[in-house]
Design an enzyme around this catalytic site. Sequence first.
Site, PDB file in Angstrom:
ATOM      1  N   TYR A  73       0.824  -1.209   0.000  1.00 36.18           N
ATOM      2  CA  TYR A  73       0.000   0.000   0.000  1.00 36.18           C
ATOM      3  C   TYR A  73       0.859   1.260   0.000  1.00 36.18           C
ATOM      4  O   TYR A  73       0.570   2.223  -0.696  1.00 36.18           O
ATOM      5  CB  TYR A  73      -0.932   0.006   1.218  1.00 36.18           C
ATOM      6  N   PHE A 125      -5.966  21.067 -23.935  1.00 32.81           N
ATOM      7  CA  PHE A 125      -6.678  19.857 -24.347  1.00 32.81           C
ATOM      8  C   PHE A 125      -8.065  19.872 -23.678  1.00 32.81           C
ATOM      9  O   PHE A 125      -8.245  20.540 -22.665  1.00 32.81           O
ATOM     10  CB  PHE A 125      -5.865  18.626 -23.913  1.00 32.81           C
ATOM     11  N   ASP A 126      -9.029  19.136 -24.215  1.00 34.71           N
ATOM     12  CA  ASP A 126     -10.411  19.313 -23.711  1.00 34.71           C
ATOM     13  C   ASP A 126     -10.580  18.937 -22.239  1.00 34.71           C
ATOM     14  O   ASP A 126     -11.348  19.571 -21.532  1.00 34.71           O
ATOM     15  CB  ASP A 126     -11.459  18.652 -24.612  1.00 34.71           C
ATOM     16  N   LYS A 259       0.044   8.255 -23.432  1.00 33.06           N
ATOM     17  CA  LYS A 259       0.605   8.671 -24.719  1.00 33.06           C
ATOM     18  C   LYS A 259       2.075   8.251 -24.750  1.00 33.06           C
ATOM     19  O   LYS A 259       2.372   7.092 -24.994  1.00 33.06           O
ATOM     20  CB  LYS A 259       0.454  10.181 -24.935  1.00 33.06           C
ATOM     21  N   HIS A 451     -20.799  14.556 -29.309  1.00 29.94           N
ATOM     22  CA  HIS A 451     -20.212  13.596 -30.250  1.00 29.94           C
ATOM     23  C   HIS A 451     -20.149  12.186 -29.687  1.00 29.94           C
ATOM     24  O   HIS A 451     -20.143  11.217 -30.431  1.00 29.94           O
ATOM     25  CB  HIS A 451     -18.821  14.061 -30.714  1.00 29.94           C
TER      26      HIS A 451
HETATM   27  C1  LIG Z   1      -4.844  12.700 -23.401  1.00 25.92           C
HETATM   28  C2  LIG Z   1      -4.479  14.051 -22.976  1.00 25.92           C
HETATM   29  C3  LIG Z   1      -4.812  14.559 -21.728  1.00 25.92           C
HETATM   30  C4  LIG Z   1      -5.710  13.800 -20.750  1.00 25.92           C
HETATM   31  O1  LIG Z   1      -5.174  12.577 -20.397  1.00 25.92           O
HETATM   32  P1  LIG Z   1      -6.051  11.298 -20.014  1.00 25.92           P
HETATM   33  O2  LIG Z   1      -5.008  10.293 -19.666  1.00 25.92           O
HETATM   34  O3  LIG Z   1      -6.871  10.936 -21.211  1.00 25.92           O
HETATM   35  O4  LIG Z   1      -6.911  11.667 -18.853  1.00 25.92           O
HETATM   36  C5  LIG Z   1      -4.373  15.818 -21.387  1.00 25.92           C
HETATM   37  N1  LIG Z   1      -3.653  16.553 -22.233  1.00 25.92           N
HETATM   38  C6  LIG Z   1      -3.311  16.106 -23.452  1.00 25.92           C
HETATM   39  C7  LIG Z   1      -2.493  16.972 -24.358  1.00 25.92           C
HETATM   40  C8  LIG Z   1      -3.709  14.854 -23.872  1.00 25.92           C
HETATM   41  O5  LIG Z   1      -3.396  14.436 -25.098  1.00 25.92           O
END
Ligand SMILES: *Cc1c(COP(=O)(O)O)cnc(C)c1O
Length: 459
Positions: A73, A125-126, A259, A451
């Site tokens: 933990y 980013f969104d 990513k 969407h």
């Molecule tokens: C994917 C992404 C995020 C958010 O990350 P998640 O792991 O999907 O929560 C934030 N900023 C950028 C530039 C991203 O590509």
Amino acid sequence: MTITYPPEPFRIKVTEPIRLISREARETALKEAGYNLFALKAEDIFIDLLTDSGTGAMSQAQWAALMSGDESYAGARSYHRLKAAVEDIFGFKYFVPTHQGRAAENILSAVLVKPGMYVPSNMHFDTTDANIRARGGHPTNLVIDEAFDPATPHPFKGNMDIAKLKAFIAQYGREKIPFGMITVTNNAGGGQPVSMANLKQVADVYHEKGIPFFIDAARYAENCYFIQQREPGYEYVSVKDIAREIFSLADGMCMSAKKDAIVNIGGLLCMNDETLFGNVKNELILREGFPTYGGLAGRDLDAMAVGLYEGLDEAYLAYRLHQTAYLASRLNEAGIPTIQPAGGHAVYVDARAVLPHIPQGEFPGQALTVELYREGAIRGCEIGSVMFAHPDPETGEMLYPRLELLRLAIPRRTYTQSHMDYTAESLTNIKSRAESIRGYKFTYAPELLRHFTARFEPL
Ligand SMILES: *Cc1c(COP(=O)(O)O)cnc(C)c1O
């Protein structure tokens, strides 16, 4: 010009079958999904280019690392292995793991953003945008104007407009700006990189006014490789040293490890300020978990520790960024325009150029996205009016986005050159019968983030 494509710097030891269902089965699947590709069953998709987030293939070293996961933990060995990698690559004093990027953004916003504050970036980013808004803040995008011109092949289209940033800070002042950001590469603007020169200027502008500088680092390794390839003076600097230089400019970062750390789940929040770290830990314990695991299993921390280094491997980056450029160049040769130059993680097809007879109110981006599934069982993502068109709050007049795009995001180490060829050929076939393709109308559309769940009917 055809891009020379370096062979994949790996061979395949484990495979995951994919199947191409018949044209009739695809038609049925489309009807059942209300012509929304988010509603398809993943097993009915042959090549899935919906996103590059969490969809990459882990290496043998990452799978082996999972087995050494320490599920204690607190204070697990896995945490200390990740800590060593994070300190080595990013060089910040403090960090916490999070379950993904938006969790890091949520915690940072929770501790720093108060109602009425502003957070500038090149483009948020969104999820970053939404997390700042959720705390009553105003996320603001100050990217250079070239970012909005799809045909201009500017090498660093993700750059911040420094004059706009200075004017913005002069207008709102330090008290209203809890921190400033920049996204590398600029996902919302087509995966375009930011130059080192621009990052230095941004850091100087923020620091002159005492504003903490945070980097959204989801695709930092791709950005570093672009700097090495495109920015004079960096030809002979290693990608890892470029990364060290970038992060030495900042006071902290948020990262989605789904990513460039090539894991299926994970994130990071790093910072240098000790008081901030204390507040972050308290918020993290409330929302994610104890600071040495932050919402992840020990094995996930180990996979991330290995993946962070693999994401910086220059042979891998050469293959990855050439794969994206290769797909774009095959499409361009077939007369299909894409945003120039190709971004790091995705190719953005100009849907209005392929379907000029479909007006924006009939969703040309959606029509092309549906057609690519119909043609090749390939799933891309509409980034156009379905995502962004909205009525003007005052006049009620419909406001349309500047571009109608089909985004083809490339998962890391997952598809080969023949998958890219098949994708390019499918779009080329669509282009040859473009006049027969019709637009769509909504049969259901929620008010926000429509969407994901909207349903359509062909016109
Ligand atoms: C994917 C992404 C995020 C958010 O990350 P998640 O792991 O999907 O929560 C934030 N900023 C950028 C530039 C991203 O590509």
